[in-house]
Design an enzyme around this catalytic site. Structure first.
Site, short mmCIF file in Angstrom:
data_model
loop_
_atom_site.label_atom_id
_atom_site.label_comp_id
_atom_site.label_asym_id
_atom_site.label_seq_id
_atom_site.Cartn_x
_atom_site.Cartn_y
_atom_site.Cartn_z
N TYR A 187 -21.29 -14.35 21.46
CA TYR A 187 -21.23 -14.66 22.88
C TYR A 187 -21.08 -16.17 23.01
CZ TYR A 187 -23.88 -10.35 22.25
OH TYR A 187 -24.31 -9.12 21.82
N ASP A 296 -9.77 -17.91 28.05
CA ASP A 296 -10.25 -16.78 27.26
C ASP A 296 -9.15 -16.09 26.47
OD1 ASP A 296 -12.34 -14.97 26.46
OD2 ASP A 296 -13.25 -15.27 28.43
#
Length: 616
Positions: A187, A296
């Site tokens: 993460y 991303d």
């Protein structure tokens, strides 16, 4: 530097990142860059060039990150050869079959089989992680409390619009409050200041599930983060294992040796003893902070939002530690090869619950969760729909937006064969099913976050008991140039076209359009249909800026920008698809993300350096 100990047994038994670096260099898969290079955009831009070069380029070791004492490693997994090396195999499917052989063991019946089973089970125990009692290499240098300073680390600021520097390859260790089970996930961490970062837990992830337990109990959650460890552990942190399965067991299985662990100094967790850098700390259940935006893996910026905060109580590292990072953006990038490993390794596990599945393919342009093409051995009517529904209820496959089911003989090595099959046999009324369900949190096309339209397409051959496909009409020659002139005359918003499969059941028109507040998809669709294109025509609308000759770009745009429940119009046996950017004028009430792209100034510098250093 970073020589591998010959005593390390097994082709995948890299005890640490340094042994993997040495192995990469030994076979010419690593480029050392000895000149200064900035972690602010520059390293990322050069890594992006490497990732998008033929075959994924080389791994890059930036030995002099400007202003820092730590070298930076990027693109270590970014090719078929390197991901195979990381997992200690020359054949990812064979590694998957080895995993399947454990999952599919038959119960022993005879005494001889029971003895053999016991020996096998005893052998598996060597994959279990083991604890070291003494301080380990990852704790050679220790900083606690006020000594912690994350600004010492060369954390990459990856893209121009990023909210700050992000740790992009962190292996995050947590423990369930209720079951005490360990989770190892990945993460991202946005660095806020000298001793705190964001903790980007998506709501569907196991780390977030554990965090909710602590939130309900009103207790702080202890967390440990490793930056730079052996490749099997790094891969295992990305693997979609069922909740409760220890990722370190998978890492041990891949390594054929246990992961050695050591107790943290300020939290009650263990981390790999041979890690390069370790961050220890906690997350407070009541605290949130704005995190993002971030360029991303979808190729778009994920938007800023409130996320938990990770407070670092200790920073430990090896002497001469290597900072390991990845760069994500529009594919192909390094993470595509990690996803390829998952695709191959987890096929046998998928087959244990869906035995009719013979293969599947997750095109990179679908960014892992937008398209799955699944080949099945079909034996009964409507089996394709059963497979779709089962996959939409299975782990991370449940996020998949579009599932196309084909027969087992499909050739996944020929990318165009699936599109040709669709253009040749698809029956709009019989073979398509639009439904709703959960989506990946990064899907920006859906009307609301995490939920939207899904599309199933059955391209398998009909069996007895199934409605046959309609007989194809007599295919009339589509004079696309004349049609285009008439379309431009009627609606100047159309600015370009490309025509494919003119002699097929479904001619394909790719259309570039300039949408405005008054020229939206429904109106443009009506203009298009009023000219009566041939029945069976499929028309896909793209924004005017797009290069209609770039197949990969167009597939990426289509899969990312389309919500099947909103953006498909089926009328008079013609299918129209809106793959354009959406805004308030379309009734889209969310914020549409920007494309991930480097600034021209940085790209110019990066390209010059990449050529000088032999990166491209």
């Amino acid at each position: 530097m970073f020589k591998r100990d010959d005593a390390a047994s097994g082709p995948a038994n890299y005890r640490n990142l340094r042994e993997f670096i040495a192995a990469l260099e030994a076979v010419g898969e690593l480029i050392r860059i000895g000149e200064p290079c900035s972690p602010y955009l520059e390293i990322s831009a050069i890594t992006d060039l490497a990732s998008k070069s033929e075959g994924g380029g080389k791994a890059l070791l930036f030995e002099r990150a400007t202003g820092y004492d730590f070298p930076v490693l990027t693109n270590a997994f970014g090719s078929r050869k390197r991901i195979n090396m990381a997992l200690g195999t020359s054949d990812l499917p064979a590694l998957g079959q080895r995993l399947k052989s454990i999952v599919q063991l038959n119960p022993p019946r005879s005494l001889a089989e029971k003895l053999a089973f016991a020996r096998e089970a005893l052998g598996w125990s060597r994959f279990l992680p083991r604890s070291r009692k003494k301080r380990s290499p990852c704790q050679e240098l220790v900083y606690q409390g006020d000594e912690v300073d994350l600004s010492r680390l060369p954390v990459l600021h990856t893209w121009p619009m990023d909210g700050g520097p992000f740790v992009t390859l962190p292996v995050v260790f947590t423990r369930s409050l209720e079951t005490k089970a360990r989770n190892v996930g990945m993460y991202r961490l946005q660095v806020f200041d000298r001793n705190s970062t964001g903790m980007h837990w998506h709501i569907h992830k196991d780390g977030a599930h554990f965090f909710h337990e602590y939130c309900k109990a009103g207790r702080r959650m202890e967390v440990a983060v490793v930056i730079g460890c052996d490749p099997a552990v790094t891969y295992a942190a990305t693997a979609p294992l069922p909740r409760g399965i220890d990722e370190l067991l998978l890492a041990g299985f891949i390594r054929r040796a246990p992961v050695e662990m050591v107790k943290c100094l300020t939290v009650d967790l263990e981390v790999p003893a041979e890690a390069e850098i370790v961050l220890e700390g906690y997350v407070d259940p009541e605290e949130r902070r704005l995190e993002g935006p971030f360029g991303d893996h979808t190729g778009y910026y994920s938007l800023a939002d409130l996320y938990p905060v990770f407070h670092v109580t200790a920073l430990t590292h090896r002497r001469g530690a290597v900072y390991s990072a990845t760069v994500v953006g529009r594919p192909p990038m390094e993470d595509c090869y990690l996803a390829l490993a998952t695709e191959r390794l987890f096929l046998p596990l998928l087959q244990t619950v869906q035995p009719e599945i013979k293969d599947y393919w997750l095109p990179w342009e679908g960014v892992f969760h937008n398209l799955a093409v699944v080949a099945i051995e079909k034996t009964y009517p409507r089996q394709a729909w059963k497979v779709m529904q089962a996959l939409w209820g299975s782990g991370q496959m449940s996020f998949c937006k579009i599932i196309v089911v084909v027969d087992a003989a499909a050739d996944f090595g020929d990318r165009g064969s699936i599109l040709r099959l669709l253009s040749a046999v698809l029956d709009f009324s019989r073979d398509m099913n639009i439904t709703e369900g959960i989506l990946d949190v990064l899907d920006h096309a859906a009307p609301q976050a995490c939920y939207g339209g899904k599309l199933g397409i059955d391209l398998t051959r009909p069996l007895a008991g199934e409605a046959p496909r309609r007989s194809p009409p007599v295919v009339c020659r589509f004079d696309e140039s004349l049609f285009w002139l008439r379309l431009r005359e009627r609606e100047p918003a159309f600015s370009g076209y490309r025509f494919l499969f003119g002699d097929a059941l479904h001619p394909l028109l790719l259309l570039a359009v300039q949408k405005t507040q008054v020229r939206q998809f429904p109106g443009l669709a009506r203009s298009f249909l009023s000219l009566e294109p041939p029945p069976g025509t499929i028309a896909i609308f793209f924004d005017a800026k797009e290069d209609l000759e770039d197949d990969s770009l167009l597939l990426w745009r289509l899969l990312n920008n389309c919500d099947p429940g909103r953006d498909l119009i089926l009328e008079a046996d013609r299918l129209l698809v809106d793959a354009t950017r959406k805004g308030p004028e379309d009734g889209y009430c969310r914020q549409w993300p920007e494309d991930v792209a480097m600034t021209p100034e940085v790209m110019k510098i990066a390209l010059e350096k990449a050529k000088k250093w032999g990166v491209v």
